[in-house]
Design a protein around this motif. Structure first.
Motif, short mmCIF file in Angstrom:
data_model
loop_
_atom_site.label_atom_id
_atom_site.label_comp_id
_atom_site.label_asym_id
_atom_site.label_seq_id
_atom_site.Cartn_x
_atom_site.Cartn_y
_atom_site.Cartn_z
N TYR A 6 0.78 -1.34 0.08
CA TYR A 6 0.00 -0.02 0.10
C TYR A 6 0.83 1.32 0.15
CZ TYR A 6 -3.93 -3.13 1.33
OH TYR A 6 -4.53 -4.25 1.41
N GLU A 7 0.84 2.13 -1.06
CA GLU A 7 1.72 3.24 -1.09
C GLU A 7 0.96 4.59 -0.86
OE1 GLU A 7 4.67 5.28 -4.56
OE2 GLU A 7 3.50 3.53 -4.99
N ILE A 8 1.49 5.30 -0.11
CA ILE A 8 0.65 6.58 0.29
C ILE A 8 1.05 7.70 -0.73
CG2 ILE A 8 0.34 8.54 1.52
CD1 ILE A 8 -0.82 5.57 2.73
N VAL A 9 0.13 8.40 -1.71
CA VAL A 9 0.74 9.10 -2.67
C VAL A 9 -0.28 10.22 -2.64
CG1 VAL A 9 1.67 7.36 -4.33
CG2 VAL A 9 -0.86 8.03 -4.26
N LYS A 10 0.13 11.30 -3.27
CA LYS A 10 -0.81 12.84 -3.56
C LYS A 10 -1.33 12.24 -4.68
CE LYS A 10 2.46 16.31 -1.91
NZ LYS A 10 3.03 17.57 -2.18
N HIS A 11 -2.77 12.61 -4.54
CA HIS A 11 -3.89 12.32 -5.59
C HIS A 11 -4.98 13.08 -5.62
CE1 HIS A 11 -6.01 9.59 -8.41
NE2 HIS A 11 -7.19 9.59 -7.33
N GLY A 13 -5.80 16.36 -5.55
CA GLY A 13 -5.85 17.29 -4.72
C GLY A 13 -5.74 16.94 -3.22
N GLY A 14 -5.58 15.87 -3.09
CA GLY A 14 -5.41 15.27 -1.56
C GLY A 14 -4.45 14.00 -1.54
N TYR A 15 -4.62 13.08 -0.92
CA TYR A 15 -3.77 11.96 -0.66
C TYR A 15 -4.76 10.58 -0.70
CZ TYR A 15 -0.32 15.26 1.31
OH TYR A 15 0.50 16.37 1.38
N ALA A 16 -4.06 9.72 -1.19
CA ALA A 16 -4.74 8.44 -1.45
C ALA A 16 -3.56 7.41 -1.00
CB ALA A 16 -5.22 8.31 -2.76
N TYR A 17 -4.03 5.94 -0.96
CA TYR A 17 -3.22 4.88 -0.89
C TYR A 17 -3.62 4.15 -2.28
CZ TYR A 17 -6.96 2.10 0.91
OH TYR A 17 -8.15 1.39 1.03
N PHE A 27 -8.43 11.47 0.06
CA PHE A 27 -8.30 11.96 1.53
C PHE A 27 -7.98 13.12 1.79
CE2 PHE A 27 -8.39 7.25 1.74
CZ PHE A 27 -9.15 6.93 2.68
N ARG A 28 -8.36 13.96 2.52
CA ARG A 28 -7.99 15.34 2.56
C ARG A 28 -6.59 15.58 3.22
NH1 ARG A 28 -13.27 18.53 5.06
NH2 ARG A 28 -11.70 19.36 6.40
N SER A 29 -6.32 14.76 4.17
CA SER A 29 -4.92 14.84 4.72
C SER A 29 -4.21 13.55 4.49
CB SER A 29 -5.01 15.24 6.31
OG SER A 29 -5.47 13.98 6.96
N HIS A 30 -2.70 13.65 4.72
CA HIS A 30 -1.84 12.44 4.55
C HIS A 30 -2.02 11.56 5.65
CE1 HIS A 30 2.01 10.44 5.72
NE2 HIS A 30 2.04 10.50 4.34
N GLN A 31 -2.37 12.04 6.85
CA GLN A 31 -2.77 11.19 7.92
C GLN A 31 -3.88 10.57 7.74
OE1 GLN A 31 -0.69 10.79 10.52
NE2 GLN A 31 -1.91 8.78 11.09
N GLU A 32 -5.09 10.93 7.08
CA GLU A 32 -6.17 10.30 6.76
C GLU A 32 -5.82 8.99 5.94
OE1 GLU A 32 -10.05 13.17 7.52
OE2 GLU A 32 -8.71 13.47 5.50
N ALA A 33 -5.30 9.27 4.92
CA ALA A 33 -4.62 8.43 3.89
C ALA A 33 -4.16 7.09 4.73
CB ALA A 33 -4.01 8.97 2.79
N LEU A 34 -3.17 7.71 5.32
CA LEU A 34 -2.27 6.61 5.94
C LEU A 34 -2.95 5.65 7.09
CD1 LEU A 34 0.73 5.47 6.88
CD2 LEU A 34 0.91 7.43 8.52
#
Length: 87
Positions: A6-11, A13-17, A27-34
């Motif tokens: 599972y890779e955390i990436v910018k996607h 306008g936000g973040y996704a895995y 997701f709106r934040s990096h932490q939410e995606a993580l």
């Protein structure tokens, strides 16, 4: 044993895995995606029940197999801000 990363990436306008070329929701934040990636990785490793499955191969032939509920992949989270986990 299979291995799923599972890779955390910018996607978008936000973040996704993402797993391979498939993205999660944005997701709106990096932490939410993580957090979502960790939860998905944990679910991926959870044992289930053994049951019969059916699937069709690329040539159109149907197969029936017994899927063991304990046959779970190893998972890993890749993120440029943390060390890899779930090995």
């Amino acid at each position: 044993m299979a291995h799923v990363t599972y890779e955390i990436v910018k996607h978008d306008g936000g973040y996704a895995y993402k797993v391979a070329d498939v993205f999660s929701e944005t997701f709106r934040s990096h932490q939410e995606a993580l957090d979502a990636a960790i939860a998905a990785a944990d679910r991926q490793q959870a044992s289930g029940s053994t049951s019969a499955i059916q699937y069709q191969d690329a040539e159109g032939k149907w197969h029936t197999e017994l899927a063991r509920g304990t046959d779970r992949p190893e998972t890993e989270i890749e993120d440029d801000l943390i060390e890899p986990t779930r090995k």
